[in-house]
Design a protein around this motif. Structure first.
Motif, PDB file in Angstrom:
ATOM      1  N   HIS A 187       0.816  -1.218   0.000  1.00 43.24           N
ATOM      2  CA  HIS A 187       0.000   0.000   0.000  1.00 43.24           C
ATOM      3  C   HIS A 187       0.851   1.271   0.000  1.00 43.24           C
ATOM      4  CE1 HIS A 187      -3.703  -2.299   0.818  1.00 43.24           C
ATOM      5  NE2 HIS A 187      -2.911  -3.071   1.538  1.00 43.24           N
ATOM      6  N   CYS A 188       1.930   1.288   0.811  1.00 46.07           N
ATOM      7  CA  CYS A 188       2.685   2.530   0.931  1.00 46.07           C
ATOM      8  C   CYS A 188       4.178   2.373   0.677  1.00 46.07           C
ATOM      9  CB  CYS A 188       2.455   3.164   2.301  1.00 46.07           C
ATOM     10  SG  CYS A 188       3.271   2.285   3.666  1.00 46.07           S
ATOM     11  N   GLY A 189       4.654   1.132   0.556  1.00 41.44           N
ATOM     12  CA  GLY A 189       6.061   0.895   0.256  1.00 41.44           C
ATOM     13  C   GLY A 189       6.985   0.852   1.447  1.00 41.44           C
ATOM     14  N   ALA A 190       6.465   1.094   2.645  1.00 44.80           N
ATOM     15  CA  ALA A 190       7.305   1.034   3.852  1.00 44.80           C
ATOM     16  C   ALA A 190       7.640  -0.424   4.179  1.00 44.80           C
ATOM     17  CB  ALA A 190       6.586   1.691   5.018  1.00 44.80           C
ATOM     18  N   PRO A 191       8.666  -0.656   4.989  1.00 46.89           N
ATOM     19  CA  PRO A 191       9.021  -2.044   5.336  1.00 46.89           C
ATOM     20  C   PRO A 191       7.930  -2.747   6.127  1.00 46.89           C
ATOM     21  CG  PRO A 191      10.795  -0.509   5.894  1.00 46.89           C
ATOM     22  CD  PRO A 191       9.598   0.312   5.573  1.00 46.89           C
ATOM     23  N   VAL A 192       7.703  -4.002   5.797  1.00 47.68           N
ATOM     24  CA  VAL A 192       6.782  -4.846   6.563  1.00 47.68           C
ATOM     25  C   VAL A 192       7.493  -5.305   7.828  1.00 47.68           C
ATOM     26  CG1 VAL A 192       5.603  -7.082   6.581  1.00 47.68           C
ATOM     27  CG2 VAL A 192       5.434  -5.589   4.577  1.00 47.68           C
ATOM     28  N   ARG A 193       6.774  -5.325   8.923  1.00 44.53           N
ATOM     29  CA  ARG A 193       7.330  -5.736  10.211  1.00 44.53           C
ATOM     30  C   ARG A 193       6.606  -6.981  10.723  1.00 44.53           C
ATOM     31  NH1 ARG A 193       5.481  -2.615  15.442  1.00 44.53           N
ATOM     32  NH2 ARG A 193       5.507  -4.779  16.129  1.00 44.53           N
ATOM     33  N   PRO A 194       7.224  -7.704  11.636  1.00 42.88           N
ATOM     34  CA  PRO A 194       6.529  -8.844  12.250  1.00 42.88           C
ATOM     35  C   PRO A 194       5.282  -8.376  12.998  1.00 42.88           C
ATOM     36  CG  PRO A 194       8.883  -8.923  12.708  1.00 42.88           C
ATOM     37  CD  PRO A 194       8.612  -7.584  12.108  1.00 42.88           C
ATOM     38  N   GLY A 195       4.268  -9.217  13.015  1.00 47.06           N
ATOM     39  CA  GLY A 195       2.997  -8.850  13.637  1.00 47.06           C
ATOM     40  C   GLY A 195       2.936  -9.168  15.108  1.00 47.06           C
TER      41      GLY A 195
END
Length: 255
Positions: free
Chosen positions: A156-164
């Motif tokens: 959606h925004c290109g920021a890094p995905v982080r663990p949930g």
């Protein structure tokens, strides 16, 4: 007090909360944050990696460590304690499972929609816009160098995905916390299993049940700060004690 006395409480209960901590999954071989890290991760402090500041400073290091952790978790299997909890849930429809664990072993054992107070390794999200990301499929592969792995970009925004998961210094997800507190306030029995009772605000859950008059059964190999509020303290590994407790359920329900 004895398993028999705990079983009598369970047989009378209609609204049970089973509250679990790291000790349950440790019996499936999943290391806890209090265990020393091994191999290439031995030089890192687990608690230092599990913070928003660590991810901001070195996303590849933190994401790589969580992928290693997810690999370890993905290879684990539910133990007899997870199975016993699922049997309690099946026998007593009013049962709610609340867990501090970020694995999916309760679900694999047959529990339906446990409340995950500390999030899940299988629910990654964007570090910026918080949109859910595509969950990992299978146990995954350990990062090639054992250390760093660049996180994927948010769709959606290109920021890094982080663990949930909930990191140190972060608030618990409000919907999960409110659901857990409501269940504890409304239950007529709470069983706390494999938790140290020192991680707040999660450690408040058994205390809520006790304040509202519900008996509390604790299953733990060692004394904890929760001892004084418990009606029954059962000492021993959860994978040994809980199957004994389940034997008290009607045969058709405990299968």
């Amino acid at each position: 007090m004895t398993v028999r006395e705990a079983a009598d409480l369970l047989l009378k209960a209609r609204k049970v909360v089973v509250f679990t901590g790291a000790g349950v999954s440790a019996e499936s071989g999943i290391p806890t944050f209090r265990d020393a890290l091994t191999g290439l991760w031995a030089r890192f402090d687990a608690q230092a990696l599990a913070t928003p500041e660590a991810f901001e400073a070195d996303p590849a290091l933190v994401y790589g460590w969580y992928e290693w952790r997810r690999t370890v978790v993905g290879r684990a299997r539910p133990n007899a304690a997870h199975t016993a909890i699922a049997k309690i849930e099946a026998a007593i429809p009013g049962t709610v499972v609340v867990t501090q664990n970020v694995d999916a072993l309760h679900e694999q054992a047959g529990s339906v929609s446990p409340i995950h107070l500390h999030g899940s390794l299988y629910a990654p999200r964007c570090s910026s816009c918080a949109e859910p990301a595509t969950p990992p499929d299978g146990p995954g592969d350990e990062p090639a160098d054992g250390r760093r792995l660049t996180p994927p970009a948010c769709e959606h925004c290109g920021a890094p995905v982080r663990p949930g998961v909930v990191w140190f210094g972060e608030a618990l997800p409000m919907d999960a916390l409110e659901a857990a507190v409501a269940a504890a306030a409304d239950c007529d029995l709470l069983i706390t299993v494999g938790t140290s009772g020192v991680v707040y605000p999660a450690a408040e859950i058994p205390q809520v049940a006790a304040r509202f008059g519900a008996p509390v059964i604790q299953v733990n190999p060692l004394p904890t700060p929760l001892d004084d509020i418990c009606t029954v303290n059962l000492r021993g590994p959860a994978a040994e004690v809980l199957p004994e407790l389940v034997l008290s359920l009607p045969p058709t329900a405990a299968r």
